[in-house]
Design a protein around this motif. Structure first.
Motif, PDB file in Angstrom:
ATOM      1  N   VAL A  14       0.859  -1.196   0.000  1.00 32.28           N
ATOM      2  CA  VAL A  14       0.000   0.000   0.000  1.00 32.28           C
ATOM      3  C   VAL A  14       0.887   1.234   0.000  1.00 32.28           C
ATOM      4  O   VAL A  14       1.977   1.233   0.583  1.00 32.28           O
ATOM      5  CB  VAL A  14      -0.985   0.039   1.210  1.00 32.28           C
ATOM      6  CG1 VAL A  14      -2.032  -1.046   1.131  1.00 32.28           C
ATOM      7  CG2 VAL A  14      -0.264   0.006   2.539  1.00 32.28           C
ATOM      8  N   LEU A  16       1.921   4.780   1.073  1.00 32.43           N
ATOM      9  CA  LEU A  16       1.761   5.708   2.184  1.00 32.43           C
ATOM     10  C   LEU A  16       2.160   7.092   1.656  1.00 32.43           C
ATOM     11  O   LEU A  16       2.531   7.219   0.495  1.00 32.43           O
ATOM     12  CB  LEU A  16       2.655   5.291   3.358  1.00 32.43           C
ATOM     13  CG  LEU A  16       2.432   3.854   3.885  1.00 32.43           C
ATOM     14  CD1 LEU A  16       3.460   3.516   4.936  1.00 32.43           C
ATOM     15  CD2 LEU A  16       1.030   3.684   4.436  1.00 32.43           C
ATOM     16  N   LEU A  22       4.253   0.453   1.841  1.00 33.19           N
ATOM     17  CA  LEU A  22       4.339  -0.584   2.873  1.00 33.19           C
ATOM     18  C   LEU A  22       4.094  -1.935   2.214  1.00 33.19           C
ATOM     19  O   LEU A  22       3.058  -2.136   1.560  1.00 33.19           O
ATOM     20  CB  LEU A  22       3.273  -0.296   3.949  1.00 33.19           C
ATOM     21  CG  LEU A  22       3.294  -1.179   5.181  1.00 33.19           C
ATOM     22  CD1 LEU A  22       4.576  -0.962   5.986  1.00 33.19           C
ATOM     23  CD2 LEU A  22       2.067  -0.874   6.055  1.00 33.19           C
ATOM     24  N   ILE A  24       3.007  -5.298   2.711  1.00 23.69           N
ATOM     25  CA  ILE A  24       2.309  -6.003   3.807  1.00 23.69           C
ATOM     26  C   ILE A  24       2.359  -7.519   3.631  1.00 23.69           C
ATOM     27  O   ILE A  24       2.643  -8.248   4.576  1.00 23.69           O
ATOM     28  CB  ILE A  24       0.836  -5.546   3.919  1.00 23.69           C
ATOM     29  CG1 ILE A  24       0.765  -4.020   4.020  1.00 23.69           C
ATOM     30  CG2 ILE A  24       0.184  -6.175   5.146  1.00 23.69           C
ATOM     31  CD1 ILE A  24      -0.646  -3.479   4.074  1.00 23.69           C
ATOM     32  N   PRO A  43       2.007 -12.410  15.213  1.00 23.17           N
ATOM     33  CA  PRO A  43       1.931 -11.196  16.017  1.00 23.17           C
ATOM     34  C   PRO A  43       1.041 -10.138  15.375  1.00 23.17           C
ATOM     35  O   PRO A  43       0.765 -10.195  14.168  1.00 23.17           O
ATOM     36  CB  PRO A  43       3.375 -10.697  16.059  1.00 23.17           C
ATOM     37  CG  PRO A  43       4.214 -11.807  15.565  1.00 23.17           C
ATOM     38  CD  PRO A  43       3.359 -12.699  14.742  1.00 23.17           C
ATOM     39  N   SER A  44       0.639  -9.181  16.173  1.00 23.04           N
ATOM     40  CA  SER A  44      -0.153  -8.062  15.691  1.00 23.04           C
ATOM     41  C   SER A  44       0.618  -7.332  14.585  1.00 23.04           C
ATOM     42  O   SER A  44       1.818  -7.082  14.739  1.00 23.04           O
ATOM     43  CB  SER A  44      -0.383  -7.135  16.885  1.00 23.04           C
ATOM     44  OG  SER A  44      -1.414  -6.278  16.603  1.00 23.04           O
ATOM     45  N   GLY A  45      -0.047  -7.072  13.476  1.00 20.45           N
ATOM     46  CA  GLY A  45       0.589  -6.357  12.382  1.00 20.45           C
ATOM     47  C   GLY A  45       1.349  -7.250  11.418  1.00 20.45           C
ATOM     48  O   GLY A  45       1.978  -6.770  10.467  1.00 20.45           O
ATOM     49  N   SER A  46       1.315  -8.572  11.618  1.00 25.04           N
ATOM     50  CA  SER A  46       2.085  -9.467  10.736  1.00 25.04           C
ATOM     51  C   SER A  46       1.409  -9.691   9.381  1.00 25.04           C
ATOM     52  O   SER A  46       2.017 -10.264   8.477  1.00 25.04           O
ATOM     53  CB  SER A  46       2.348 -10.806  11.434  1.00 25.04           C
ATOM     54  OG  SER A  46       1.137 -11.397  11.849  1.00 25.04           O
ATOM     55  N   GLY A  47       0.137  -9.271   9.249  1.00 24.60           N
ATOM     56  CA  GLY A  47      -0.529  -9.358   7.943  1.00 24.60           C
ATOM     57  C   GLY A  47      -1.646 -10.387   7.857  1.00 24.60           C
ATOM     58  O   GLY A  47      -2.115 -10.704   6.752  1.00 24.60           O
ATOM     59  N   LYS A  48      -2.123 -10.872   8.979  1.00 24.25           N
ATOM     60  CA  LYS A  48      -3.140 -11.939   8.974  1.00 24.25           C
ATOM     61  C   LYS A  48      -4.455 -11.494   8.325  1.00 24.25           C
ATOM     62  O   LYS A  48      -4.996 -12.177   7.452  1.00 24.25           O
ATOM     63  CB  LYS A  48      -3.417 -12.423  10.423  1.00 24.25           C
ATOM     64  CG  LYS A  48      -2.167 -12.870  11.166  1.00 24.25           C
ATOM     65  CD  LYS A  48      -2.475 -13.321  12.571  1.00 24.25           C
ATOM     66  CE  LYS A  48      -2.982 -12.238  13.496  1.00 24.25           C
ATOM     67  NZ  LYS A  48      -2.024 -11.143  13.806  1.00 24.25           N
ATOM     68  N   THR A  49      -4.943 -10.327   8.769  1.00 28.58           N
ATOM     69  CA  THR A  49      -6.208  -9.829   8.214  1.00 28.58           C
ATOM     70  C   THR A  49      -6.048  -9.519   6.729  1.00 28.58           C
ATOM     71  O   THR A  49      -6.908  -9.849   5.914  1.00 28.58           O
ATOM     72  CB  THR A  49      -6.652  -8.558   8.979  1.00 28.58           C
ATOM     73  OG1 THR A  49      -6.910  -8.937  10.323  1.00 28.58           O
ATOM     74  CG2 THR A  49      -7.895  -7.932   8.376  1.00 28.58           C
ATOM     75  N   THR A  50      -4.916  -8.932   6.378  1.00 30.69           N
ATOM     76  CA  THR A  50      -4.663  -8.594   4.975  1.00 30.69           C
ATOM     77  C   THR A  50      -4.642  -9.870   4.133  1.00 30.69           C
ATOM     78  O   THR A  50      -5.184  -9.898   3.018  1.00 30.69           O
ATOM     79  CB  THR A  50      -3.328  -7.814   4.843  1.00 30.69           C
ATOM     80  OG1 THR A  50      -3.346  -6.739   5.780  1.00 30.69           O
ATOM     81  CG2 THR A  50      -3.139  -7.256   3.448  1.00 30.69           C
ATOM     82  N   GLU A 172     -10.809 -13.190  13.563  1.00 33.53           N
ATOM     83  CA  GLU A 172     -10.919 -13.207  15.021  1.00 33.53           C
ATOM     84  C   GLU A 172     -12.388 -13.301  15.472  1.00 33.53           C
ATOM     85  O   GLU A 172     -12.859 -12.444  16.226  1.00 33.53           O
ATOM     86  CB  GLU A 172     -10.249 -11.982  15.619  1.00 33.53           C
ATOM     87  CG  GLU A 172      -8.757 -11.997  15.338  1.00 33.53           C
ATOM     88  CD  GLU A 172      -8.009 -10.944  16.130  1.00 33.53           C
ATOM     89  OE1 GLU A 172      -8.276 -10.836  17.333  1.00 33.53           O
ATOM     90  OE2 GLU A 172      -7.176 -10.256  15.533  1.00 33.53           O
ATOM     91  N   HIS A 204      -5.755 -15.028  17.667  1.00 29.01           N
ATOM     92  CA  HIS A 204      -4.609 -14.822  18.560  1.00 29.01           C
ATOM     93  C   HIS A 204      -4.596 -15.900  19.640  1.00 29.01           C
ATOM     94  O   HIS A 204      -3.712 -15.906  20.482  1.00 29.01           O
ATOM     95  CB  HIS A 204      -4.728 -13.455  19.258  1.00 29.01           C
ATOM     96  CG  HIS A 204      -4.347 -12.314  18.384  1.00 29.01           C
ATOM     97  ND1 HIS A 204      -3.046 -11.945  18.172  1.00 29.01           N
ATOM     98  CD2 HIS A 204      -5.093 -11.451  17.661  1.00 29.01           C
ATOM     99  CE1 HIS A 204      -3.006 -10.912  17.354  1.00 29.01           C
ATOM    100  NE2 HIS A 204      -4.238 -10.591  17.031  1.00 29.01           N
TER     101      HIS A 204
END
Ligand SMILES: Nc1ncnc2c1ncn2[C@@H]1O[C@H](COP(=O)(O)OP(=O)(O)OP(=O)(O)O)[C@@H](O)[C@H]1O
Length: 255
Positions: A14, A16, A22, A24, A43-50, A172, A204
């Protein structure tokens, strides 16, 4: 077994501000077979949702290929993608996102009534059956303000199932629930999967992942490892063993 999802060299970048970009998702290769029950951890921010958004066509990849049931979806127009999402995919999120001014059963029926010529009576019967399957048939005519988090998540599951999808994507889905509701929601998802629907969910919670058959581990946009836990493997017979073995495995891979 045929593949329901197949991602090859999938990248998501993406833009910025200040000409920065970035990166991702980094060259992800992923195969999900029909009927699998898969979880994604990291971990948080590792790209799971993406990852979930890009394999489901909710978002567009920057490069690479994503196939759904053997057909490339990266080149489809938004209208075509919307049709696939409506007819073949179900989504469950941590934020349950039900429509406030509709009763619980009307929320469940909604995605099935979007299609032209839908038979309202048949849809109503199907919705009642789903509410019964998830144990909330008595709440059918309640409004969403009258439901607990666990009850509303069951409604969301029914809504995701109303069009009989091939696959359920969960971001989640138990993230906002207490442990009792988490166990209940996971047993519903396990049952749905047992009946043949593919399920992939981001979590998580190792207890949640322990209910699935394969765990994917993401780190900094890379899919770094995966762990299969066959029901037939005696090491994974009970959920405590599964959970402990996932925790150990995550630490070994740098969580
Ligand atoms: N549209 C976007 N614009 C800018 N940054 C984004 C965008 N989408 C995601 N990101 C960033 O990409 C990274 C991965 O986000 P993502 O939500 O996929 O991670 P995650 O592993 O699901 O995190 P969490 O566990 O906290 O939900 C994060 O740093 C996030 O801030």
């Amino acid at each position: 077994m045929s593949l329901i999802v197949e991602a090859r060299n999938m990248n998501k970048k993406v833009k910025l501000g200040n000409d920065h970009e970035l990166h991702i998702l980094k060259d992800i290769n992923l195969e999900i077979e029909e009927g699998e029950f898969v979880s994604v951890m990291g971990p948080s921010g590792s790209g799971k949702t993406t990852l979930l958004y890009n394999i489901s066509g909710m978002d567009k990849v920057s490069s690479g290929s994503v196939k759904f049931k053997g057909s490339e979806i990266t080149s489809l127009k938004e209208e075509q993608l919307a049709r696939i999402r409506l007819n073949n995919m179900g989504f469950i999120f941590q934020d349950i996102n039900l429509l406030k001014n509709l009763s619980l059963i009307d929320n469940v029926m909604f995605p099935a009534l979007v299609s032209k010529g839908a038979d309202k009576h048949a849809v109503n019967l199907k919705a009642k059956k789903l509410l019964k399957m998830t144990g909330i048939e008595k709440l059918a005519n309640n409004t969403i303000t009258q439901g607990s988090g666990g009850q509303l998540q069951r409604v969301a599951i029914c809504r995701a199932l109303i069009n009989e999808p091939d696959i359920i994507f969960g971001d989640e889905p138990t993230g906002a629930l207490d442990s009792k509701s988490t166990v209940e929601i996971m047993s519903i998802l396990t049952e749905i999967n047992r009946k043949g629907t593919t399920v992939i969910l981001v979590t998580h919670d190792a207890k949640v992942a322990a209910k699935t058959e394969r765990v994917l581990f993401m780190l900094d946009g890379n899919l770094v490892a995966q762990k299969k836990m066959s029901k037939f493997d005696r090491r994974y017979e009970n959920s405590k063993n599964r959970e402990e073995s996932i925790m150990k495995w995550l630490i070994e891979h740098g969580f």
